[in-house]
Design a protein around this motif. Structure first.
Motif, PDB file in Angstrom:
ATOM      1  N   HIS A   1     -31.624 -29.046  24.155  1.00  0.00           N
ATOM      2  CA  HIS A   1     -32.513 -28.260  23.300  1.00  0.00           C
ATOM      3  C   HIS A   1     -33.136 -29.149  22.220  1.00  0.00           C
ATOM      4  O   HIS A   1     -34.314 -29.031  21.900  1.00  0.00           O
ATOM      5  CB  HIS A   1     -31.742 -27.109  22.667  1.00  0.00           C
ATOM      6  N   SER A   2     -32.325 -30.044  21.665  1.00  0.00           N
ATOM      7  CA  SER A   2     -32.758 -30.947  20.607  1.00  0.00           C
ATOM      8  C   SER A   2     -31.803 -32.133  20.597  1.00  0.00           C
ATOM      9  O   SER A   2     -30.671 -32.017  21.059  1.00  0.00           O
ATOM     10  CB  SER A   2     -32.708 -30.214  19.261  1.00  0.00           C
ATOM     11  N   PHE A   3     -32.261 -33.262  20.077  1.00  0.00           N
ATOM     12  CA  PHE A   3     -31.356 -34.411  19.998  1.00  0.00           C
ATOM     13  C   PHE A   3     -31.870 -35.427  18.986  1.00  0.00           C
ATOM     14  O   PHE A   3     -33.031 -35.386  18.580  1.00  0.00           O
ATOM     15  CB  PHE A   3     -31.171 -35.082  21.369  1.00  0.00           C
ATOM     16  N   THR A   4     -30.989 -36.308  18.617  1.00  0.00           N
ATOM     17  CA  THR A   4     -31.340 -37.461  17.802  1.00  0.00           C
ATOM     18  C   THR A   4     -30.529 -38.642  18.306  1.00  0.00           C
ATOM     19  O   THR A   4     -29.451 -38.467  18.886  1.00  0.00           O
ATOM     20  CB  THR A   4     -31.069 -37.212  16.303  1.00  0.00           C
ATOM     21  N   VAL A   5     -31.066 -39.824  18.106  1.00  0.00           N
ATOM     22  CA  VAL A   5     -30.338 -41.039  18.459  1.00  0.00           C
ATOM     23  C   VAL A   5     -29.784 -41.620  17.164  1.00  0.00           C
ATOM     24  O   VAL A   5     -30.548 -41.948  16.254  1.00  0.00           O
ATOM     25  CB  VAL A   5     -31.245 -42.066  19.181  1.00  0.00           C
ATOM     26  N   ASN A   6     -28.471 -41.705  17.085  1.00  0.00           N
ATOM     27  CA  ASN A   6     -27.836 -42.290  15.910  1.00  0.00           C
ATOM     28  C   ASN A   6     -27.797 -43.799  16.081  1.00  0.00           C
ATOM     29  O   ASN A   6     -27.229 -44.298  17.054  1.00  0.00           O
ATOM     30  CB  ASN A   6     -26.422 -41.753  15.733  1.00  0.00           C
ATOM     31  N   VAL A   7     -28.391 -44.517  15.147  1.00  0.00           N
ATOM     32  CA  VAL A   7     -28.391 -45.980  15.204  1.00  0.00           C
ATOM     33  C   VAL A   7     -27.506 -46.597  14.130  1.00  0.00           C
ATOM     34  O   VAL A   7     -27.300 -47.803  14.129  1.00  0.00           O
ATOM     35  CB  VAL A   7     -29.827 -46.555  15.112  1.00  0.00           C
ATOM     36  N   GLN A   8     -27.002 -45.753  13.222  1.00  0.00           N
ATOM     37  CA  GLN A   8     -26.116 -46.245  12.160  1.00  0.00           C
ATOM     38  C   GLN A   8     -24.812 -46.734  12.786  1.00  0.00           C
ATOM     39  O   GLN A   8     -24.149 -45.992  13.492  1.00  0.00           O
ATOM     40  CB  GLN A   8     -25.811 -45.128  11.164  1.00  0.00           C
ATOM     41  N   GLN A   9     -24.462 -47.983  12.535  1.00  0.00           N
ATOM     42  CA  GLN A   9     -23.210 -48.521  13.055  1.00  0.00           C
ATOM     43  C   GLN A   9     -22.083 -48.164  12.100  1.00  0.00           C
ATOM     44  O   GLN A   9     -21.920 -48.802  11.067  1.00  0.00           O
ATOM     45  CB  GLN A   9     -23.295 -50.030  13.224  1.00  0.00           C
ATOM     46  N   TRP A  10     -21.315 -47.149  12.456  1.00  0.00           N
ATOM     47  CA  TRP A  10     -20.173 -46.765  11.636  1.00  0.00           C
ATOM     48  C   TRP A  10     -19.008 -47.714  11.863  1.00  0.00           C
ATOM     49  O   TRP A  10     -18.105 -47.814  11.043  1.00  0.00           O
ATOM     50  CB  TRP A  10     -19.775 -45.325  11.923  1.00  0.00           C
ATOM     51  N   ARG A  11     -19.037 -48.391  12.989  1.00  0.00           N
ATOM     52  CA  ARG A  11     -18.063 -49.421  13.341  1.00  0.00           C
ATOM     53  C   ARG A  11     -18.852 -50.637  13.798  1.00  0.00           C
ATOM     54  O   ARG A  11     -19.862 -50.499  14.496  1.00  0.00           O
ATOM     55  CB  ARG A  11     -17.166 -48.971  14.501  1.00  0.00           C
TER      56      ARG A  11
END
Length: 164
Positions: free
Chosen positions: A77-87
């Motif tokens: 339905h909806s999405f985003t690509v997370n590019v933040q490196q939490w690790r």
């Protein structure tokens, strides 16, 4: 990588997953993947699917809300690509809202796995798989059919991610 109860191996895009707080109404949701079935709460009085689970039913105010299996099919339905490196070294990953066919507006937040982030798109058919961690089964979704090229006649790939 983790194996779903159906035997399908799915990558876990997160190094760690938050542990859900104990909740008698929702504990079934985190355990239901043990047998490979996604379960959502449903009102036995009016048939309304309730996610996240709650009492009373928001539609009829009935109290007969219990878990029932769903098909495991959905569309993005909806999405985003997370590019933040939490690790350190973590690859970009997809956070999506998928809609289940059992009821208009029946949606859940999840990850799309098993394909490049650049290939995820709105209305993409997906199917459930599970990541097992710490005695919980987190539902994630994989493409339900082979990815098709989304190039224009100019050869420019509109869906190419700059994060590859």
């Amino acid at each position: 990588m983790s194996s779903s109860p159906s035997g399908e191996t799915v990558p876990d895009v997160l190094a760690e997953r938050p542990v859900p707080a104990p909740d008698p109404l929702a504990d079934f949701f985190w355990q239901s993947g043990r047998d490979g079935m996604l379960r959502i709460a449903r009102c036995r009085d009016c048939g309304f699917w309730v996610h996240p689970p709650s009492l009373p039913c928001p539609r009829c105010l009935g109290r007969a809300v219990h878990p029932e299996p769903v098909s495991g099919r959905a569309v993005v339905h909806s999405f985003t690509v997370n590019v933040q490196q939490w690790r350190p070294g973590q690859d970009p990953y997809v956070i999506a809202v998928v809609e289940l066919p059992e009821q208009d507006g029946l949606r859940l937040t999840t990850n799309i796995v098993g394909c490049p982030v650049s290939e995820v798109h709105i209305d993409q058919p997906v199917r459930v798989a599970f990541v097992a961690r710490g005695g919980r089964y987190y539902p994630v979704f994989t493409p339900a059919c082979p990815i098709q090229s989304r190039s224009t006649s100019t050869g420019f790939d509109l869906w190419r991610s700059p994060y590859r």
